[in-house]
Design a protein around this motif. Structure first.
Motif, short mmCIF file in Angstrom:
data_model
loop_
_atom_site.label_atom_id
_atom_site.label_comp_id
_atom_site.label_asym_id
_atom_site.label_seq_id
_atom_site.Cartn_x
_atom_site.Cartn_y
_atom_site.Cartn_z
N PHE A 280 0.93 -1.13 0.05
CA PHE A 280 0.04 0.04 -0.09
C PHE A 280 0.87 1.17 0.09
O PHE A 280 0.75 2.21 -0.67
N PHE A 281 1.96 1.40 0.93
CA PHE A 281 2.64 2.57 1.15
C PHE A 281 3.50 2.67 -0.31
O PHE A 281 3.78 3.88 -0.52
N GLU A 282 3.97 1.72 -0.87
CA GLU A 282 4.76 1.80 -1.91
C GLU A 282 3.93 2.16 -3.27
O GLU A 282 4.33 3.06 -4.28
N MET A 283 2.81 1.52 -3.34
CA MET A 283 2.00 1.66 -4.61
C MET A 283 1.07 2.78 -4.50
O MET A 283 0.62 3.13 -5.56
N GLU A 284 0.34 2.94 -3.56
CA GLU A 284 -0.88 3.65 -3.46
C GLU A 284 -0.87 4.88 -2.61
O GLU A 284 -1.62 5.79 -3.08
#
Length: 580
Positions: A146-150
């Motif tokens: 989540f933190f890397e992609m969104e």
């Protein structure tokens, strides 16, 4: 006449003495609070602002460290910090105001207000479920990558809602507690739909303007915001700017900023009926599962040696580069607000010590972390010298020697290409914690990376000997060409009645608890601020985790009532009293 005058002067003298004594007493507590926080600052465990109120009056407020390290701008009581999940109490207040106005019902379903929301879930989830984290909606911040992609991509509330609206629920609404930012995000969407206004505008209109909270608001990146703190995170022995997070993503679950001074005004307003009626506030502060009310945690806590526990209403927050806490004791109108902009500060321990000072109880002085000291020694001195210092720190009560911290330092050095130094750190950890499977597993990985196959095999064999459930160890041995078969686990079945008797909340420390839940024939544990993990039966009363080397034992009294659990981890046995 003289007698009367004498009495008047005497009365005045008494008043002056009382005022002076009261002021000196308050000053003494303020001095103690400052000295305490200064210790955490010296240990690099706090960088932010503090406000403490006693009986409704501010007795201490001060900033520590830097709001902006690049420009050497210090923190102050009016520095603006991101609040993270403290935002949720403001969202809950907006919801309760709409309930009082008849625009929402606490037992109303999501689809009553959002007809396009997927009916399979929306027909079952109520506003109450969302407020109390009992909706079963998966928490979007736990989604893989989540933190890397969104988290960097801006989105409108309706766009982002689609990320989880169609997902299967984790459990039947109302049956369990599971902290979910998704639930509070959805509450924000409901607020906008019902009010016809944006979340930020309604917040300003209904709460911020009436209370004159001029230093609080929705923290968007673009606007120029005076005195806004920068968020930092620790990387090795230095600080770096925290990763970018687009603030449309936390939304109603965590996007507000504020100051310690504004949060004091917020606290004081909650003792009045200015925003909400007394009956509605009573509803808002009534805890449901796991002691969670509407945007607040509500529980009793023991302060020092005081005979009676006191009711504490509080919430923490954590968001890139920031962690925060607001803690209220309504009975005595006590307040502690801690806003930190370097992430990961032990705010629970600081808050506990400040409350001890307010109630004239002894404090527990913070221990100095050894990570920076050990890093410096390992990088500049022979292993023998580092070992000498390390062993001295272990026996000195002023220092905190923690297996996980030392392990993290080893991986930090390994990631920076300093393999010999990382192996030395892992070796010190092996010597300090010889019964921990994980220290051998970690050193084995370092040896494997360095190409020392024989040493890696030896460490991995020791690791799986200590923990036959360490599947990573067996996988690595296989990768190294060793044919060591993992023992087959014998499934132990525990009846549903016994499992149900373990369900509850167990408090291991004032700010740390484990919630035990059941889903059919499976038992789960969720520690404060951590994901939920399944517990596997080792016996009828003892369970183990597969994700970490930890076990949990449940203990009952003479009547057969489960009264506490024991967490076995890192060679320690930590009791947790059942509080629900």
């Amino acid at each position: 006449m003289k007698k009367t005058l004498l009495h008047k002067h005497l009365g005045l003298a008494i008043i002056v003495i009382l005022l002076t004594t009261s002021s000196a007493f308050a000053q003494t507590k303020a001095t103690k609070i400052d000295a305490l926080v200064q210790q955490y600052v010296a240990n690099r465990q706090f960088n932010g602002s503090v406000l403490v109120a006693e009986h409704g009056q501010v007795i201490f407020k001060k900033g520590y460290g830097m709001a902006n390290m690049e420009w050497n701008i210090p923190n102050a009581p009016d520095t603006k910090f991101r609040l993270g999940s403290i935002t949720k109490q403001f969202t809950a207040m907006l919801i309760m105001q709409l309930v009082e106005k008849g625009k929402l019902k606490l037992d109303g379903k999501v689809t009553d207000y959002l007809p396009d929301y997927p009916k399979a879930n929306g027909d079952k989830i109520t506003i109450h479920h969302l407020l109390t984290h009992t909706s079963g909606i998966p928490n979007y911040t736990n989604f893989p990558k989540f933190f890397e992609m969104e988290s960097r991509n801006p989105a409108t509330p309706s766009e982002f809602l689609k990320k989880f609206a169609d997902m299967p629920l984790d459990f039947e609404p109302g049956s369990k507690f599971s902290y979910s930012n998704s639930g509070y995000f959805l509450l924000g969407v409901l607020i906008e739909k019902v009010s016809g206004k944006s979340y930020a505008n309604l917040l300003k209109e209904n709460i911020l303007t009436p209370l004159q909270l001029t230093d609080t608001g929705y923290d968007l990146f673009a606007p120029i915001l005076p005195k806004r703190a920068t968020g930092y995170e620790k990387q090795g022995s230095n600080y770096v700017n925290s990763p970018y997070l687009d603030m449309t993503i936390p939304y109603a679950a965590g996007s507000l900023y504020s100051t310690v001074e504004d949060l004091y005004r917020w606290d004081q307003a909650l003792y009045t009926d200015k925003l909400l009626s007394a009956s509605a506030k009573a509803t808002m502060f009534t805890p449901f599962l796991d002691g969670y009310a509407y945007g607040w945690g509500v529980r009793k806590t023991k302060i020092g040696d005081l005979k009676d526990s006191l009711l504490v209403i509080e919430h923490t927050g954590g968001i890139n580069g920031f962690n925060t806490i607001i803690s209220r004791i309504p009975k005595d109108k006590q307040l502690v607000v801690l806003l930190n902009n370097t992430g990961g500060a032990p705010l629970g321990a600081i808050r506990k010590n400040i409350l001890n000072i307010l109630y004239n109880q002894p404090i527990e002085p913070p221990k100095k972390p050894i990570t920076d000291l050990l890093r410096q020694s390992i990088l500049s001195e022979p292993l023998a010298k580092s070992r000498e210092k390390f062993n001295a720190w272990k026996t000195d009560k002023a220092y905190n020697v923690n297996e996980d911290d030392v392990n993290s330092l080893g991986y930090e050095l390994m990631g920076n290409g300093k393999l010999p130094e990382s192996i030395n750190v892992f070796t010190l950890n092996v010597e300090a914690y010889p019964k921990s499977y994980n220290v051998y597993d970690s050193r084995g990985e370092a040896y494997m990376t360095a190409g020392n196959k024989a040493a890696a095999i030896q460490d991995y064999k020791k690791s799986v000997e200590l923990n036959p459930r360490n599947t990573n160890g067996f996988d690595k041995l296989k990768e190294l060409g060793e044919t060591v078969e993992a023992p087959k686990e014998v499934a132990i079945t525990v009846d549903a009645t016994t499992l149900e008797s373990y369900v509850g909340k167990y408090e291991l420390a004032p700010s740390f608890a484990i919630a035990i839940t059941r889903d059919g024939d499976k038992l789960f544990g969720q520690a404060t601020g951590q994901p939920k993990f399944e517990l596997f039966a080792e016996s009828k009363t003892k369970f183990y985790l597969k994700v970490v080397d930890a076990q949990v034992t449940f203990e009952s009294n003479d009547k057969g009532e489960v009264q506490q659990l024991i967490l076995h981890q890192n060679g320690q046995n930590m009791p947790g009293k059942r509080v629900r």
